[in-house]
Scaffold this motif. Sequence first.
Motif, PDB file in Angstrom:
ATOM      1  N   ASP A   3      -6.167  -3.083  13.873  1.00  0.00           N
ATOM      2  CA  ASP A   3      -6.211  -4.204  12.925  1.00  0.00           C
ATOM      3  C   ASP A   3      -6.841  -3.780  11.608  1.00  0.00           C
ATOM      4  N   ALA A   4      -7.859  -2.903  11.681  1.00  0.00           N
ATOM      5  CA  ALA A   4      -8.538  -2.458  10.452  1.00  0.00           C
ATOM      6  C   ALA A   4      -7.586  -1.661   9.574  1.00  0.00           C
ATOM      7  N   LYS A   5      -6.807  -0.761  10.206  1.00  0.00           N
ATOM      8  CA  LYS A   5      -5.855   0.035   9.433  1.00  0.00           C
ATOM      9  C   LYS A   5      -4.767  -0.843   8.857  1.00  0.00           C
ATOM     10  N   THR A   6      -4.316  -1.822   9.629  1.00  0.00           N
ATOM     11  CA  THR A   6      -3.291  -2.744   9.135  1.00  0.00           C
ATOM     12  C   THR A   6      -3.798  -3.526   7.944  1.00  0.00           C
ATOM     13  N   ALA A   7      -5.039  -4.003   8.048  1.00  0.00           N
ATOM     14  CA  ALA A   7      -5.631  -4.759   6.942  1.00  0.00           C
ATOM     15  C   ALA A   7      -5.785  -3.886   5.700  1.00  0.00           C
ATOM     16  N   GLY A   8      -6.209  -2.617   5.917  1.00  0.00           N
ATOM     17  CA  GLY A   8      -6.357  -1.703   4.785  1.00  0.00           C
ATOM     18  C   GLY A   8      -5.040  -1.412   4.114  1.00  0.00           C
ATOM     19  N   SER A   9      -4.000  -1.227   4.919  1.00  0.00           N
ATOM     20  CA  SER A   9      -2.669  -0.964   4.362  1.00  0.00           C
ATOM     21  C   SER A   9      -2.174  -2.153   3.574  1.00  0.00           C
ATOM     22  N   SER A  10      -2.379  -3.344   4.119  1.00  0.00           N
ATOM     23  CA  SER A  10      -1.956  -4.562   3.424  1.00  0.00           C
ATOM     24  C   SER A  10      -2.704  -4.734   2.110  1.00  0.00           C
ATOM     25  N   ARG A  11      -3.989  -4.414   2.117  1.00  0.00           N
ATOM     26  CA  ARG A  11      -4.804  -4.519   0.901  1.00  0.00           C
ATOM     27  C   ARG A  11      -4.289  -3.556  -0.168  1.00  0.00           C
ATOM     28  N   ASP A  12      -3.991  -2.324   0.245  1.00  0.00           N
ATOM     29  CA  ASP A  12      -3.480  -1.334  -0.712  1.00  0.00           C
ATOM     30  C   ASP A  12      -2.135  -1.752  -1.287  1.00  0.00           C
ATOM     31  N   GLU A  13      -1.279  -2.298  -0.425  1.00  0.00           N
ATOM     32  CA  GLU A  13       0.038  -2.742  -0.886  1.00  0.00           C
ATOM     33  C   GLU A  13      -0.090  -3.892  -1.880  1.00  0.00           C
ATOM     34  N   THR A  14      -0.991  -4.817  -1.591  1.00  0.00           N
ATOM     35  CA  THR A  14      -1.202  -5.952  -2.503  1.00  0.00           C
ATOM     36  C   THR A  14      -1.760  -5.467  -3.832  1.00  0.00           C
ATOM     37  N   ARG A  15      -2.701  -4.534  -3.769  1.00  0.00           N
ATOM     38  CA  ARG A  15      -3.293  -3.980  -4.992  1.00  0.00           C
ATOM     39  C   ARG A  15      -2.219  -3.297  -5.848  1.00  0.00           C
ATOM     40  N   ALA A  16      -1.393  -2.470  -5.201  1.00  0.00           N
ATOM     41  CA  ALA A  16      -0.339  -1.771  -5.931  1.00  0.00           C
ATOM     42  C   ALA A  16       0.663  -2.751  -6.540  1.00  0.00           C
ATOM     43  N   GLN A  17       0.969  -3.810  -5.794  1.00  0.00           N
ATOM     44  CA  GLN A  17       1.907  -4.814  -6.297  1.00  0.00           C
ATOM     45  C   GLN A  17       1.348  -5.515  -7.534  1.00  0.00           C
ATOM     46  N   LEU A  18       0.066  -5.868  -7.503  1.00  0.00           N
ATOM     47  CA  LEU A  18      -0.561  -6.534  -8.649  1.00  0.00           C
ATOM     48  C   LEU A  18      -0.569  -5.624  -9.874  1.00  0.00           C
ATOM     49  N   VAL A  19      -0.850  -4.346  -9.670  1.00  0.00           N
ATOM     50  CA  VAL A  19      -0.849  -3.397 -10.783  1.00  0.00           C
ATOM     51  C   VAL A  19       0.551  -3.296 -11.390  1.00  0.00           C
ATOM     52  N   GLU A  20       1.568  -3.193 -10.538  1.00  0.00           N
ATOM     53  CA  GLU A  20       2.950  -3.099 -11.021  1.00  0.00           C
ATOM     54  C   GLU A  20       3.349  -4.352 -11.800  1.00  0.00           C
ATOM     55  N   VAL A  21       2.988  -5.508 -11.279  1.00  0.00           N
ATOM     56  CA  VAL A  21       3.329  -6.774 -11.942  1.00  0.00           C
ATOM     57  C   VAL A  21       2.641  -6.872 -13.303  1.00  0.00           C
ATOM     58  N   ALA A  22       1.360  -6.536 -13.348  1.00  0.00           N
ATOM     59  CA  ALA A  22       0.621  -6.602 -14.611  1.00  0.00           C
ATOM     60  C   ALA A  22       1.203  -5.626 -15.632  1.00  0.00           C
ATOM     61  N   ALA A  23       1.544  -4.424 -15.194  1.00  0.00           N
ATOM     62  CA  ALA A  23       2.128  -3.426 -16.093  1.00  0.00           C
ATOM     63  C   ALA A  23       3.456  -3.922 -16.653  1.00  0.00           C
ATOM     64  N   GLN A  24       4.260  -4.569 -15.810  1.00  0.00           N
ATOM     65  CA  GLN A  24       5.543  -5.082 -16.276  1.00  0.00           C
ATOM     66  C   GLN A  24       5.354  -6.216 -17.277  1.00  0.00           C
ATOM     67  N   LEU A  25       4.387  -7.087 -17.017  1.00  0.00           N
ATOM     68  CA  LEU A  25       4.114  -8.185 -17.951  1.00  0.00           C
ATOM     69  C   LEU A  25       3.691  -7.651 -19.317  1.00  0.00           C
ATOM     70  N   ILE A  26       2.823  -6.646 -19.313  1.00  0.00           N
ATOM     71  CA  ILE A  26       2.380  -6.050 -20.577  1.00  0.00           C
ATOM     72  C   ILE A  26       3.555  -5.430 -21.310  1.00  0.00           C
ATOM     73  N   SER A  27       4.387  -4.698 -20.585  1.00  0.00           N
ATOM     74  CA  SER A  27       5.525  -4.009 -21.198  1.00  0.00           C
ATOM     75  C   SER A  27       6.537  -4.986 -21.789  1.00  0.00           C
ATOM     76  N   GLU A  28       6.785  -6.079 -21.065  1.00  0.00           N
ATOM     77  CA  GLU A  28       7.844  -7.006 -21.486  1.00  0.00           C
ATOM     78  C   GLU A  28       7.369  -8.082 -22.448  1.00  0.00           C
ATOM     79  N   HIS A  29       6.117  -8.514 -22.301  1.00  0.00           N
ATOM     80  CA  HIS A  29       5.666  -9.676 -23.073  1.00  0.00           C
ATOM     81  C   HIS A  29       4.391  -9.438 -23.875  1.00  0.00           C
ATOM     82  N   GLY A  30       3.798  -8.254 -23.770  1.00  0.00           N
ATOM     83  CA  GLY A  30       2.599  -7.971 -24.532  1.00  0.00           C
ATOM     84  C   GLY A  30       1.336  -8.354 -23.792  1.00  0.00           C
ATOM     85  N   ALA A  31       0.215  -8.004 -24.398  1.00  0.00           N
ATOM     86  CA  ALA A  31      -1.079  -8.188 -23.752  1.00  0.00           C
ATOM     87  C   ALA A  31      -1.409  -9.650 -23.482  1.00  0.00           C
TER      88      ALA A  31
END
Length: 243
Positions: A3-31
């Motif tokens: 369960d700990a590894k699953t939770a860690g993997s899910s946390r990393d995936e969520t973190r990476a997704q948020l970074v990707e989304v924020a980067a796309q927002l900056i690129s497409e619409h500005g700061a």
Amino acid sequence: MSDAKTAGSSRDETRAQLVEVAAQLISEHGAAAVTTRAVAQAAGVQAPTIYRLFGDKDGLLDAVTEHVFAAYIAGKKLAEDDSDPVVALRAGWDTHIGFGLANAALFGLINDPARNAGTSAANTAGVAVLRARVHRVAAIGRLRVPERRAVELIRAAGTGTVLTLLSMPEQDRDPDLADAMFDAVMRSILTDAPALAEDSPAAAAVAFRTVVPELPMLTATERALMSEWLDRATASQQSGRPA
């Protein structure tokens, strides 16, 4: 998987997704488009998730900077010759300019004084790399100014060059401006190769200053005193006044 590894993997995936989304927002619409609510909504998570994973919005922006810069570097082949510290310095300059021009909105965020961007993790890491490159130049006797002054001059020139170019329509930008600025900074901080007579004392003092912290036969107080003397000697050579 536990369960700990699953939770860690899910946390990393969520973190990476948020970074990707924020980067796309900056690129497409500005700061201005990057708010915790907008990023959370686009990523399909609750806003508190951002604070839990990044601390605050600035932490998220630092993570975006690191992610985008890493992707930029991965897509480039750096012409960095480890045998020549000046060549490495030029490679770093070219990377800085290229990244800034390719990521205008993100570069503006990185260098926004209102964000205290100078103390961000991404900015601190970049300055550390620059300091290491300048230190290598000093160690071979090619630096005529103290390392700190060289780092500050390169940072100011690099950031100013990118911001100046970004302030112009792309078709009006001077393609040679970055090269001319780099050459101007190098003329002010480097000795000739081989060093000219008037440059030799300052270059020798700066070079010796790089090894003082590593002299085991001296006490901490003696190393500090010698460093102070060498800094004063370098300053006096620049000003033309006796130390």
